[in-house]
Scaffold this active site. Structure first.
Site, short mmCIF file in Angstrom:
data_model
loop_
_atom_site.label_atom_id
_atom_site.label_comp_id
_atom_site.label_asym_id
_atom_site.label_seq_id
_atom_site.Cartn_x
_atom_site.Cartn_y
_atom_site.Cartn_z
N GLY A 49 -35.75 45.71 30.78
CA GLY A 49 -36.17 46.15 29.45
C GLY A 49 -36.99 47.42 29.38
CD GLU A 104 -42.66 43.70 30.77
OE1 GLU A 104 -41.65 44.44 30.79
OE2 GLU A 104 -42.65 42.55 31.19
CG ASP A 105 -39.58 45.01 27.85
OD1 ASP A 105 -40.51 44.31 28.33
OD2 ASP A 105 -38.43 44.58 27.72
CG ASP A 108 -43.14 37.15 22.67
OD1 ASP A 108 -43.89 37.11 21.69
OD2 ASP A 108 -42.06 36.53 22.71
CE LYS A 136 -41.96 40.21 19.76
NZ LYS A 136 -40.97 39.15 19.93
CG PHE A 157 -36.00 38.64 19.33
CD1 PHE A 157 -36.65 37.99 20.37
CD2 PHE A 157 -34.87 39.40 19.63
CE1 PHE A 157 -36.20 38.10 21.68
CE2 PHE A 157 -34.40 39.51 20.94
CZ PHE A 157 -35.06 38.86 21.95
CB VAL A 158 -37.99 44.23 18.36
CG1 VAL A 158 -38.83 44.10 17.11
CG2 VAL A 158 -38.87 44.05 19.60
CG ASP A 164 -31.92 41.86 26.66
OD1 ASP A 164 -33.16 41.83 26.79
OD2 ASP A 164 -31.18 40.94 27.06
NE ARG A 170 -30.73 45.15 29.10
CZ ARG A 170 -31.78 44.35 29.21
NH1 ARG A 170 -32.94 44.75 28.75
NH2 ARG A 170 -31.69 43.17 29.77
P1 IMP Z 1 -43.45 36.72 27.46
O1 IMP Z 1 -43.45 36.04 28.79
O2 IMP Z 1 -43.27 35.72 26.34
O3 IMP Z 1 -44.63 37.61 27.23
O4 IMP Z 1 -42.14 37.57 27.37
C1 IMP Z 1 -41.98 38.78 27.99
C2 IMP Z 1 -40.52 39.16 28.09
O5 IMP Z 1 -39.75 38.51 27.07
C3 IMP Z 1 -40.31 40.63 27.86
O6 IMP Z 1 -40.43 41.36 29.06
C4 IMP Z 1 -38.92 40.67 27.27
O7 IMP Z 1 -37.97 40.69 28.30
C5 IMP Z 1 -38.80 39.37 26.52
N1 IMP Z 1 -39.09 39.53 25.08
C6 IMP Z 1 -40.15 39.08 24.39
N2 IMP Z 1 -40.07 39.39 23.10
C7 IMP Z 1 -38.94 40.09 22.96
C8 IMP Z 1 -38.30 40.73 21.84
O8 IMP Z 1 -38.77 40.75 20.68
N3 IMP Z 1 -37.12 41.36 22.12
C9 IMP Z 1 -36.55 41.40 23.36
N4 IMP Z 1 -37.11 40.82 24.43
C10 IMP Z 1 -38.30 40.17 24.22
#
Ligand code: IMP
Length: 181
Positions: A49, A104-105, A108, A136, A157-158, A164, A170
């Site tokens: 990402g 990181e992208d 969340d 987020k 969700f983006v 992706d 992407r």
């Molecule tokens: P976390 O473990 O919930 O913080 O999620 C992190 C990963 O979830 C990111 O590196 C993304 O790959 C994916 N992710 C979380 N939110 C989104 C979104 O809105 N769009 C796309 N990928 C997301």
């Protein structure tokens, strides 16, 4: 017929356009270049990402830097965090005594980053910080200290600019909302 989750969503409005991304990326790189002057900067990018963000960010970084990559996954094809993190590709570099910056992208729930931080800290870096394009905070489950944030966004969700849904979208140049139909 039971509908597939993918069929219920569509590429929606632009949340952050490419000009905004470009401007903010330059600001972040300027700050990083200032903070990492005279340090041993190693940027670790999480595939896939963050690939587009890294490509733009690194060209604006003006201090010496090395780059390495990790491929991990916490989502599979779903748009909810599973909390399960798998390493598909580990680092090639030894990061002991290095000043590590994770690129990181999006952060969340924070579960992926929490896992990654705990994993990388066992390798004895001198310092470790996070730079994420998107944050987020409303969805956070694990508390994470993030030094560099591009944009704070609402818990939608983006997709696009590297992000992706089930490996699609992407290559879209802006960050867009993935909306319910
Ligand atoms: P976390 O473990 O919930 O913080 O999620 C992190 C990963 O979830 C990111 O590196 C993304 O790959 C994916 N992710 C979380 N939110 C989104 C979104 O809105 N769009 C796309 N990928 C997301």
């Amino acid at each position: 017929m039971k509908k597939n989750k993918k069929m219920d969503k569509k590429v929606g409005r632009v949340l952050i356009n490419k000009e905004q991304i470009k401007k903010r990326t330059k600001e972040l790189a300027k700050q990083i270049s200032k903070d990492y002057k005279d340090k041993n900067l190693v940027c670790i990018t999480i595939l896939r990402g963050a690939f587009m963000f890294l490509a733009d960010l690194c060209r604006e970084i003006t201090v010496p830097a090395k780059f390495d990559f990790m491929a991990i996954s916490s989502y599979g094809d779903k748009s909810e965090s599973s909390g399960v993190v798998r390493i598909y590709k580990d680092l090639d570099m030894n990061i002991a005594e290095k000043d590590v910056l994770i690129i990181e992208d999006i952060v969340d729930t924070g579960r992926t980053m929490d896992y990654l931080l705990r994993n990388l800290k066992t390798r004895n870096p001198k310092s470790i910080e996070i730079c994420t394009l998107l944050n987020k905070p409303a969805n956070r489950i694990v508390n994470i200290k993030i030094k560099y944030v591009g944009f704070e966004i609402s818990p939608e969700f983006v997709i696009g600019y590297g992000l992706d849904f089930a490996e699609d979208y992407r290559h879209i140049e802006d960050v867009r909302v993935f909306e319910e139909d």
